[in-house]
Design a protein around this motif. Structure first.
Motif, PDB file in Angstrom:
ATOM      1  N   UNK A  30      77.493  26.096  34.827  1.00  0.00           N
ATOM      2  CA  UNK A  30      77.850  26.676  36.227  1.00  0.00           C
ATOM      3  C   UNK A  30      77.377  26.114  37.368  1.00  0.00           C
ATOM      4  N   UNK A  31      76.157  25.241  37.128  1.00  0.00           N
ATOM      5  CA  UNK A  31      75.591  24.302  38.056  1.00  0.00           C
ATOM      6  C   UNK A  31      76.004  23.068  38.066  1.00  0.00           C
ATOM      7  N   UNK A  32      77.000  22.581  37.302  1.00  0.00           N
ATOM      8  CA  UNK A  32      77.633  21.190  37.631  1.00  0.00           C
ATOM      9  C   UNK A  32      78.311  20.864  38.772  1.00  0.00           C
ATOM     10  N   UNK A  33      78.290  19.911  39.438  1.00  0.00           N
ATOM     11  CA  UNK A  33      78.758  19.743  40.836  1.00  0.00           C
ATOM     12  C   UNK A  33      80.397  19.211  40.313  1.00  0.00           C
ATOM     13  N   UNK A  34      81.388  20.223  40.040  1.00  0.00           N
ATOM     14  CA  UNK A  34      82.466  19.805  39.523  1.00  0.00           C
ATOM     15  C   UNK A  34      83.138  18.845  40.675  1.00  0.00           C
TER      16      UNK A  34
END
Length: 282
Positions: A256-260
């Motif tokens: 969820x913390x990935x900078x998509x």
């Protein structure tokens, strides 16, 4: 060019055998895991002596890699070699013709809505859909439900969820009322959501052949131990569920913390693969 053509010919020859191709496809599904030869033989139903011939042929042409852990030989997909095989076929042999090459993989943000206006559809798959995939679905809804539409399914789901899994979620304050066991077939029809991410969370589900998912989702294998198989006292079995929950929550929070919006598809694939490699609990 002659050397490249020779390598490509050898790789296609290795994959032309149905059973060698089955080994290659299994290692693609289990990527980034490295599997012992015994597990590959068990999954595909091969004798050890027969499998060793297949593995040697695929290793010789560079499509899979071999490493040693103690007394065991482990085999994994060589992702760079597989990428080279595909690119050599379509960009070299087919000269990059748009009528012959497959569709270009678009960034996740290249959909009908912008990053800020849309949520991402995520599917977690295991065999029974009673614990691990249910944990993943519930945790993602809890920690990032405003950005992700989380779903889970099983390749052979039971009719009920595991009571201990539900107890763990309830104790963590995570709602369980709308959770249910679902068959993966529910998500493969024309009315199913188009998924951005598909994760297998048990080895058995990853070992199975599944149809390709529409929409070209990012996929990865996040295998975790099955707490349902834990034995011993009630406290020991509860501890197994607690540990699986903690490991899954650790992975979900990292995901969820990935900078998509800042990652291209290859970088994003590498990041979700890295999450699957992590063994530590939160």
């Amino acid at each position: 060019m002659e050397k490249k053509a020779s390598t490509l010919t050898e790789q296609f020859a290795a994959l032309s055998h149905p059973q060698r191709l089955a080994v290659f496809r299994l290692l693609v599904r289990r990527c980034p895991d490295a599997l012992p030869a015994g597990e590959i033989a068990e999954v595909l139903g091969h004798k050890a002596s027969t499998l060793s011939v297949y593995l040697a042929a695929l290793t010789r042409v560079g499509l899979i890699s071999q490493t040693r852990r103690g007394t065991s030989l482990l085999y994994a997909l060589d992702t760079k070699a597989a990428q080279g095989l595909v690119s050599d076929l379509f960009l070299d042999c087919c000269r990059g013709r748009p009528d012959l090459c497959p569709p270009i993989f678009h960034p996740l943000s290249d959909r009908s809505q912008t990053m800020r206006d849309r949520s991402y559809n995520v599917l977690f798959i295991c065999t029974g859909n009673s614990a691990r995939s249910i944990f993943a679905e519930a945790i993602l809804r809890d920690v990032a439900g405003d950005r992700f539409n989380a779903h889970s399914a099983g390749t052979r789901p039971g009719s009920e969820l595991n009571p201990m899994a539900l107890e763990i979620l309830a104790a963590k304050g995570i709602p369980t009322g709308d959770l249910r066991a679902k068959n993966v077939d529910e998500f493969q029809g024309p009315e199913a959501p188009t998924f951005d991410f598909v994760f297998t969370v048990c080895d058995r589900a990853a070992n199975e052949e599944c149809p390709a998912w529409q929409g070209q989702p990012i996929s990865a294998h996040w295998g975790l131990p099955d707490p349902v198989k834990a034995t011993g006292s009630a406290a020991e079995r509860s501890l197994a569920f607690q540990q699986t929950y903690a490991m899954m929550r650790h992975r979900i929070i990292a995901f969820a913390a990935l900078p998509l919006d800042a990652l291209d598809r290859v970088s994003l694939q590498n990041r979700v693969d890295d999450i699957g490699r992590e063994k530590e609990t939160a």
